[in-house]
Design an enzyme around this catalytic site. Structure first.
Site, mmCIF file in Angstrom:
data_model
loop_
_atom_site.group_PDB
_atom_site.id
_atom_site.type_symbol
_atom_site.label_atom_id
_atom_site.label_comp_id
_atom_site.label_asym_id
_atom_site.label_seq_id
_atom_site.Cartn_x
_atom_site.Cartn_y
_atom_site.Cartn_z
ATOM 1 N N LYS A 1 0.831 -1.216 0.000
ATOM 2 C CA LYS A 1 0.000 0.000 0.000
ATOM 3 C C LYS A 1 0.864 1.266 0.000
ATOM 4 C CE LYS A 1 -2.140 -1.133 3.891
ATOM 5 N NZ LYS A 1 -1.660 -2.488 4.228
ATOM 6 N N ARG B 1 -9.425 0.455 8.900
ATOM 7 C CA ARG B 1 -8.944 -0.896 9.161
ATOM 8 C C ARG B 1 -9.994 -1.728 9.884
ATOM 9 N NH1 ARG B 1 -3.097 0.148 9.177
ATOM 10 N NH2 ARG B 1 -1.893 -1.730 9.546
ATOM 11 N N ARG C 1 11.746 -5.280 4.518
ATOM 12 C CA ARG C 1 11.493 -3.843 4.353
ATOM 13 C C ARG C 1 12.496 -2.984 5.118
ATOM 14 N NH1 ARG C 1 5.042 -2.939 4.834
ATOM 15 N NH2 ARG C 1 5.379 -3.280 7.054
ATOM 16 N N ARG D 1 11.522 -1.381 10.525
ATOM 17 C CA ARG D 1 10.521 -0.982 11.527
ATOM 18 C C ARG D 1 10.559 -1.943 12.711
ATOM 19 N NH1 ARG D 1 4.936 -0.182 8.368
ATOM 20 N NH2 ARG D 1 4.216 -1.316 10.186
ATOM 21 N N ARG E 1 0.025 -9.409 13.341
ATOM 22 C CA ARG E 1 -0.612 -8.359 12.518
ATOM 23 C C ARG E 1 -1.454 -8.995 11.408
ATOM 24 N NH1 ARG E 1 4.671 -5.452 11.186
ATOM 25 N NH2 ARG E 1 3.517 -4.296 9.609
#
Ligand code: AMP
Length: 222
Positions: free
Chosen positions: A21, A97, A136, A169, A180
């Site tokens: 996203k 969400r 990431r 992160r 998650r």
């Protein structure tokens, strides 16, 4: 006759953590200034790093990979959306969400005279998600995003844009990611059916190169 001028269109980018996203929103807004990227996760991370009241309230839930309260997130998003002037297409990344947040968004849209243009569901096979998330990296100074395999900087660990030292992160570790993903399935996936029933859902399979997915998203938006 009263002519209603819509100055803001809203596109929701929907999908599991790691589906791309943020990458899609960043690419689209770099290509066309009409697009503006609004990431609820980035807003929260900034609040945490600045140790604001919202950041203090959100910190624990974020670390555990749980959702922060609808009220807190609604307050932050509302202030930002209401402050936007001029014509734009707002790319919502990470909000809504939950079903409750979608109701809050509908109310915001109504009160500021915006239009919900489409909901783009970036669909990724689950096996790929963990790989995508674990690799990431981002620049803490300018926010540019990278991936150790697919979006490599010119010099390992260094941001191409500003020379900052890239970081992962805190919540991008395997244990938190699994949690998650289960939160996504339980709380966020019901939005797929909701927006499908409203005729707003555009499904994009996000499997190939990033540039190909960007084109698919643009096609989905017409
Ligand atoms: P993201 O960057 O979108 O993956 O979000 C990182 C974390 O911020 C999530 O795991 C949640 O803890 C929190 N968060 C972001 N957006 C929301 C939201 N719309 N509602 C609740 N929590 C959120």
């Amino acid at each position: 006759m009263l002519l209603l001028v819509i100055h803001m269109k809203i596109v929701i980018l929907l999908g599991a953590p790691g589906c791309g996203k943020g990458t899609m929103a960043a690419r689209l807004s770099a290509q066309d200034p009409v697009f503006r990227h609004l990431s609820s996760g980035d807003m929260l991370r900034e609040a945490v790093s600045k140790e604001t009241r919202a950041g203090q309230l959100a910190k624990g839930a974020m670390k555990r990979g749980e959702l922060v309260s609808d009220e807190l997130i609604a307050e932050m998003i509302k202030d930002t959306i209401m402050g936007i002037e001029g014509e734009c297409t707002l790319l919502l990344d990470g909000f809504p969400r939950t079903i409750e947040q979608s109701v809050i968004l509908d109310q915001m849209i109504e009160s500021c005279g915006a239009e919900l243009q489409a909901v783009v569901w970036l669909d990724v096979v689950e096996e790929d998600l963990i790989d995508r998330i674990v690799g990431r990296r981002s620049c803490p100074d300018c926010g540019a995003g990278y991936h150790v395999k697919t979006i490599r900087p010119k010099t390992d660990g260094i941001c191409d844009v500003c020379g900052g030292v890239l970081v992962a992160r805190k919540d991008d570790n395997v244990e938190t990611i699994r949690h998650r993903l289960s939160v996504y399935k339980e709380s966020t996936m019901p939005l797929i059916d909701l927006y499908r029933e409203r005729g707003l859902l555009r499904r994009v399979m996000s499997a190939g190169a990033i540039s190909e997915t960007v084109e698919l998203v643009k096609n989905a938006l017409g």
